[in-house]
Write an enzyme that holds these catalytic residues in place. Sequence first.
Site, short mmCIF file in Angstrom:
data_model
loop_
_atom_site.label_atom_id
_atom_site.label_comp_id
_atom_site.label_asym_id
_atom_site.label_seq_id
_atom_site.Cartn_x
_atom_site.Cartn_y
_atom_site.Cartn_z
N ARG A 535 2.38 3.75 -11.14
CA ARG A 535 2.76 4.33 -12.41
C ARG A 535 4.22 4.03 -12.75
O ARG A 535 5.03 3.80 -11.84
CB ARG A 535 2.52 5.86 -12.36
N LYS A 646 -2.00 -0.25 1.09
CA LYS A 646 -2.98 -1.25 0.66
C LYS A 646 -2.39 -2.65 0.77
O LYS A 646 -3.05 -3.59 1.24
CB LYS A 646 -3.40 -1.00 -0.80
C1 PLP Z 1 -3.19 3.24 -4.84
C2 PLP Z 1 -3.12 3.40 -6.31
C3 PLP Z 1 -2.06 4.11 -6.87
C4 PLP Z 1 -0.92 4.70 -6.04
O1 PLP Z 1 0.15 3.78 -6.04
P1 PLP Z 1 1.59 4.20 -5.46
O2 PLP Z 1 2.34 2.91 -5.46
O3 PLP Z 1 1.37 4.72 -4.08
O4 PLP Z 1 2.14 5.20 -6.39
C5 PLP Z 1 -2.00 4.25 -8.24
N1 PLP Z 1 -2.96 3.72 -9.03
C6 PLP Z 1 -3.99 3.02 -8.52
C7 PLP Z 1 -5.01 2.44 -9.44
C8 PLP Z 1 -4.11 2.84 -7.15
O5 PLP Z 1 -5.14 2.15 -6.65
#
Ligand code: PLP
Length: 800
Positions: A535, A646
């Site tokens: 975000r 991830k």
């Molecule tokens: C994993 C994920 C997030 C979280 O992202 P951060 O970098 O940890 O804030 C947000 N949106 C989606 C679609 C995700 O898959």
Amino acid sequence: MKLTSAQFKKDFLSEIETLYSTALADTSNIEQYIALGHLVRRYNSQSWTRTAKRYRDHQQKQVYYFSIEFLPGRLLAMNLLSLNLLSTFKRGLSELGLDFETISQAEPDPALGNGGLGRLAACYMDAMASLRIAGNGNGIRYRYGLFKQIFMNGYQVELPDDWLRTGNVWETRRDNKSCVVRFGGNTWLKKQPDGHLQAHYEHTEDVLAVPYDIGVVGYHNDITNTLRLWSAELPPSVTKTYYSQEQRDRVSDITKVLYPDDSNTAGQQLRLRQENFFSSAGVQSIVRDFCENNDDLQQLGKKIAIHINDTHPTLVIPEMMRLLLDEHDCSWDVAWTLTMQVMSYTNHTILQEALETWPIEMFKTLLPRIYQIVTEIDRRYRRQELPIFGQKIVDQTAPLGNGQVRMAYLAVIGSHSVNGVAPLHTKLLKTDVLRDLYQVYPERFNNKTNGITMRRWVQLANEPLSGLIDTTIGKGWRRNPNRLQELIPYQQDDHFLHQLLEVKQQNKWALAAYVQKNMGIKLRTDAIYDVQIKRLHAYKRQLLHVFEILREYFKIKDHPEQAVVPRVHVFGAKAAPSYHYAKSIIKLMNAVADMVNQDPVIGDKLKVVFIPNYGVSLAELIIPAADVSEQISTASKEASGTSNMKLMANGALSLATHDGANIDIIHVAGAENEYPFGLTAAEVYHYYEHGNYHAADFYHADPELKRILDSLIDGTIPEVETVGREIFDSLIQYNDEFFVLADYASYTQQQRQISHDFQDQPTWQQRALVNIATAGYFSADSAVARYAEDIWQVPHDQLT
Ligand SMILES: *Cc1c(COP(=O)(O)O)cnc(C)c1O
């Protein structure tokens, strides 16, 4: 399950025939997807029934995971992977002249969440099913998910996400499990002949909560758990009551849209209605279910666990009290003991000012009976703790204070466990955010570091990598991601390292093809793919990343003759529609991208792609292609982060601040395999305490930084007159709330190091390998197993 491709083709063609009464050749991808969905449901229907029966027969303790968001991603491929049917379907379809990927992409991606919080809930649902935990999700079936993002002149424009237009093959409406949720009206307690008090209601607005259940398929284990999403409807009018259009709208509005703000939505009455709606419906259905299978209410704490994912579902606590007191004739003390045994709470918020609160006046008017119960919780809390902790502490921690209902405090007081989501975050809960409550209930606080499901984020998203791992160490890692460690010895294997590079290359091709097709930008695939997807938030500091791009841009412009290591900067980010500053940064990012991409002097040495409409499906495309994972939040601001995990699992090296789970990634994979930089949380807090941060000093002291900042306001970057000035002022005049300038030097230092190191590919791939091999530490299965053991006290399968 076992299925030949011949049988599959027969079943598929018959499904097409039944649904559409037409030949396969006349169907669209979406129709083919729907037919495949029906087929998967048919193949799996007995497992769903069997799972429910097995849990009932074994009287297994049930976990209910309450979350106002679930971000599950597309389900067709995921369910096929879990059922071990993916290759059969792919083969069968290709024999019919169809491409599985194309059909799979016709599935709408349910955007019933904003970001990390909702995605965590989805990863944990997947892990619970795969660990044979009787895990149930409880949430809201939003008619419209998170807005679709497009860019117009570089500005974000939000379009509605009409994800249910073509129906949802995965859901089952269960009318017979509906229940009524009351709002407003008056409540009073009336003494019964036997002396106990009975709650009475008048003039309430009654809303029918209708559940839609979605099966959550465990990995190769014949388990199908349930994610239950509630939809608001008018109760069937038994009398000849006529509902006005306004009444109809008031009710359907409750589940119409997801609030598009991923930290906090202050004081909106409709949001409070949403929270009470799914909390009340969920608890009512849990207690009803329990009573159908048990006759001793005292067993409640042994048979069910309710988990509160952030404060949005906190009203499950007073709602459970209400049911036990008003409908099951429990005494307060019995009801309170049972409620506490059942409830546990995860905090996701670091910012004190972002803790959710509701004005008492609004709360009392909307939820009169719940308010009475919260008042009594507050009264008893104060009575019990005052003699021990004194007035000040009690005033600062009670559920009611400053004219507000304080949801986090209510959640802590009504739960037996409170957890943070990374070690640093849990420490900050104890020393800062919930410091006073930690004095009162130290034994309740614990850490559960977040995790991700490797099934979606590696097995599904990165088939080339998964195949390479299979041929190298076998398939054991697919069930137990800790076994990825068996890859460590291959650090010395040149052939393997070369294959790892080829896998990355292949994933870059796939991303580059998408970017070419959808954005018309041509990317080279030998460049460094430098990825920041999350975000858009000031604390996440996309701005710092933009400054690095400007630095590189000026360097190439000044010295076009010098060799550079080519880079592709990839962004994905939605801003809350009401977050003005975040939207200005989006405009700046797009303006810088256009300037860089169109400059012939820059050519393909540097490209910037801001891919619109970031979500789970785009994440699955981008993450496998990443070399560098940008995790650059101001230290202490990101509770954990999960995109960091991830990206690590897919072989990206982290360029990361000492924040959230970055700290643990750096520890687990070794600092020599990442790029740590920047202020520590302690240094940030030190600045706060002493008030001695002076952003302008950095601006004046560093000519390179000064040139970058000046470019925001001197016309260098086209079309940013307004936003450029606004951003410049936020840094210099308003003293840079998130320490962008303080971290600029150490950040760009590491970026230069990356450009240097990337040229030695064997060493780079060795380090990528260590990231992949150690990522099992962040598997959602391990995280959920710790929740099961320490918090929920439920049995789970061992990872073998
Ligand atoms: C994993 C994920 C997030 C979280 O992202 P951060 O970098 O940890 O804030 C947000 N949106 C989606 C679609 C995700 O898959």
